[in-house]
Design a protein around this motif. Structure first.
Motif, PDB file in Angstrom:
ATOM      1  N   TYR A 249       0.830  -1.207   0.000  1.00  0.00           N
ATOM      2  CA  TYR A 249       0.000   0.000   0.000  1.00  0.00           C
ATOM      3  C   TYR A 249       0.868   1.263   0.000  1.00  0.00           C
ATOM      4  O   TYR A 249       0.604   2.221  -0.740  1.00  0.00           O
ATOM      5  CB  TYR A 249      -0.920  -0.009   1.215  1.00  0.00           C
ATOM      6  CG  TYR A 249      -1.823   1.206   1.327  1.00  0.00           C
ATOM      7  CD1 TYR A 249      -2.885   1.392   0.443  1.00  0.00           C
ATOM      8  CD2 TYR A 249      -1.610   2.167   2.314  1.00  0.00           C
ATOM      9  CE1 TYR A 249      -3.713   2.505   0.539  1.00  0.00           C
ATOM     10  CE2 TYR A 249      -2.431   3.271   2.427  1.00  0.00           C
ATOM     11  CZ  TYR A 249      -3.484   3.435   1.533  1.00  0.00           C
ATOM     12  OH  TYR A 249      -4.298   4.531   1.628  1.00  0.00           O
ATOM     13  N   TYR A 250       1.925   1.273   0.821  1.00  0.00           N
ATOM     14  CA  TYR A 250       2.818   2.424   0.886  1.00  0.00           C
ATOM     15  C   TYR A 250       3.855   2.423  -0.228  1.00  0.00           C
ATOM     16  O   TYR A 250       4.613   3.393  -0.367  1.00  0.00           O
ATOM     17  CB  TYR A 250       3.533   2.460   2.236  1.00  0.00           C
ATOM     18  CG  TYR A 250       2.637   2.673   3.428  1.00  0.00           C
ATOM     19  CD1 TYR A 250       1.646   3.650   3.422  1.00  0.00           C
ATOM     20  CD2 TYR A 250       2.788   1.897   4.580  1.00  0.00           C
ATOM     21  CE1 TYR A 250       0.827   3.855   4.524  1.00  0.00           C
ATOM     22  CE2 TYR A 250       1.977   2.092   5.685  1.00  0.00           C
ATOM     23  CZ  TYR A 250       0.992   3.067   5.657  1.00  0.00           C
ATOM     24  OH  TYR A 250       0.193   3.267   6.744  1.00  0.00           O
ATOM     25  N   ASP A 251       3.895   1.339  -1.010  1.00  0.00           N
ATOM     26  CA  ASP A 251       4.880   1.183  -2.080  1.00  0.00           C
ATOM     27  C   ASP A 251       6.290   1.324  -1.521  1.00  0.00           C
ATOM     28  O   ASP A 251       7.125   2.067  -2.052  1.00  0.00           O
ATOM     29  CB  ASP A 251       4.636   2.204  -3.188  1.00  0.00           C
ATOM     30  CG  ASP A 251       5.407   1.874  -4.468  1.00  0.00           C
ATOM     31  OD1 ASP A 251       5.865   0.715  -4.599  1.00  0.00           O
ATOM     32  OD2 ASP A 251       5.564   2.766  -5.327  1.00  0.00           O
ATOM     33  N   MET A 252       6.549   0.590  -0.447  1.00  0.00           N
ATOM     34  CA  MET A 252       7.862   0.549   0.183  1.00  0.00           C
ATOM     35  C   MET A 252       8.276  -0.916   0.310  1.00  0.00           C
ATOM     36  O   MET A 252       7.450  -1.770   0.634  1.00  0.00           O
ATOM     37  CB  MET A 252       7.833   1.187   1.575  1.00  0.00           C
ATOM     38  CG  MET A 252       7.417   2.647   1.612  1.00  0.00           C
ATOM     39  SD  MET A 252       8.588   3.763   0.802  1.00  0.00           S
ATOM     40  CE  MET A 252       9.976   3.688   1.927  1.00  0.00           C
ATOM     41  N   PRO A 253       9.547  -1.242   0.063  1.00  0.00           N
ATOM     42  CA  PRO A 253       9.992  -2.629   0.224  1.00  0.00           C
ATOM     43  C   PRO A 253       9.755  -3.104   1.652  1.00  0.00           C
ATOM     44  O   PRO A 253       9.869  -2.321   2.603  1.00  0.00           O
ATOM     45  CB  PRO A 253      11.490  -2.558  -0.087  1.00  0.00           C
ATOM     46  CG  PRO A 253      11.682  -1.286  -0.837  1.00  0.00           C
ATOM     47  CD  PRO A 253      10.650  -0.334  -0.337  1.00  0.00           C
ATOM     48  N   ILE A 254       9.449  -4.372   1.817  1.00  0.00           N
ATOM     49  CA  ILE A 254       9.215  -4.909   3.155  1.00  0.00           C
ATOM     50  C   ILE A 254      10.455  -4.746   4.026  1.00  0.00           C
ATOM     51  O   ILE A 254      10.366  -4.597   5.253  1.00  0.00           O
ATOM     52  CB  ILE A 254       8.774  -6.400   3.079  1.00  0.00           C
ATOM     53  CG1 ILE A 254       8.251  -6.880   4.433  1.00  0.00           C
ATOM     54  CG2 ILE A 254       9.909  -7.264   2.569  1.00  0.00           C
ATOM     55  CD1 ILE A 254       6.994  -6.204   4.899  1.00  0.00           C
TER      56      ILE A 254
END
Length: 356
Positions: free
Chosen positions: A55-60
């Protein structure tokens, strides 16, 4: 279950300018659960973390970095009341991410030592006097300060220029978890304002990071006083401010490498020109459109530490862009936006010989 740094949930949310209600609606998590997780009071399942990561378009991996998220109190910047909290929060989140990136990248780079002393402004030691001490420490004994970006980077301050997402914040000074001094400068800012903004942020680093002021208003006043004297020492510039005209302003701008606005304000503060003369010049600037873009293009002082660090990783250590994204824990879009070279648009205007 993987260990996560849940404080970074808030950083990611603020970076993307989302409210908790936005996340609740779009992801399917209760606001109570999200709030407690952001405060480190509740762990989330791996599946929920994957959803939030997407959702935040950030890598885990971004949420697995276990460094301590520094408080906002370490940041000093000029804030205008017309900026929304959403923009400010997103900007601060970006700065916090950059600070972590700098600490990560600089592990393989030997930076110049930071050797400048800290000073607390007082009745016995004004920001003006502190400016003289710092000029002496930097071996600028008289005249205009040379290339300020190079001078500061050679003395251990990392300078980062990027788009702040608003033109209403000029610069930010901060300290990383590894005690690196960092100065963030807005790439939207006109070039003739950059040196004053860098000097202003240097004032914050010297006077305020180790000695927090009573208020942001006091900090801004002291940083402005420091920057003005640092770039335009009174004893040297005062004789040059007599009989100001637009033509002499152009000459002074080239010599001192500051904006015409800054020079006129210096003349007013030193009472070399009257309040009426100052107002007349402001009216002239407004009519000519100099409020947004002044004539006389100054040399662009580009910082090099971050650029050279990325070059070292690529050319000498063999890192690809994907490798760099992995150690920065950011995605492709952010990497391209934050680290791709940004061409400068040069706007030139004629200047006229006219007395005010």
């Amino acid at each position: 279950m993987n260990p996560f740094n849940y404080e970074k949930l808030e950083i990611a949310r603020l970076l993307r300018q989302k409210t908790q209600k936005d996340v609740v609606k779009d992801v399917g998590i209760s606001q109570s659960t999200l709030s407690k997780a952001e405060h480190g009071l509740l762990e989330l399942s791996d599946d929920m973390m994957q959803k939030l990561s997407q959702y935040y378009d950030m890598p885990i991996e971004f949420f697995s970095e276990m460094y301590e998220v520094p408080p906002v109190g370490y940041l000093y910047y000029r804030r205008k009341l017309t900026i929304t909290n959403k923009i400010i929060d997103s900007f601060i989140a970006k700065v916090q991410i950059f600070k972590a990136i700098i600490d990560s990248l600089m592990q393989s780079v030997e930076l110049p030592d930071y050797t400048l002393d800290n000073y607390r402004p007082s009745e016995d030691l004004s920001p003006k006097e502190i400016a003289h001490k710092i000029r002496f420490s930097l071996k600028v004994f008289h005249g205009p300060v040379p290339n300020l970006s190079t001078l500061l980077e050679n003395n251990g301050i990392v300078i980062v220029r990027f788009d702040f997402g608003t033109e209403k914040i000029d610069g930010v000074s901060a300290i990383t978890n590894e005690n690196r001094k960092v100065m963030f400068i807005n790439s939207q800012m006109p070039d003739d304002r950059i040196r004053f903004s860098m000097a202003h942020e240097l004032g914050h680093i010297i006077m305020h990071i180790a000695n927090p002021p009573k208020s942001s208003e006091e900090a801004e006043r002291e940083a402005d006083e420091f920057a003005t004297e640092f770039l335009m020492p009174e004893l040297e510039i005062r004789p040059m401010l007599e009989d100001l005209t637009i033509s002499t302003l152009a000459t002074l701008k080239r010599r001192w490498r500051v904006s015409m606005h800054a020079i006129v304000r210096r003349a007013k503060d030193l009472e070399v020109i009257s309040n009426q003369q100052y107002r007349n010049m402001q009216i002239y600037f407004s009519k000519k459109g100099y409020t947004k873009s002044e004539p006389i293009q100054l040399p662009i002082e580009q910082p090099t530490i971050l650029k050279e660090t990325l070059r070292l990783y690529k050319d000498e250590l063999g890192y690809s862009d994907q490798d760099l994204m992995s150690i920065m824990h950011i995605n492709k879009n952010d990497f391209a936006e934050w680290f791709a070279p940004q061409p400068k648009i040069i706007r030139l205007q004629p200047i006229f010989n006219k007395s005010i």
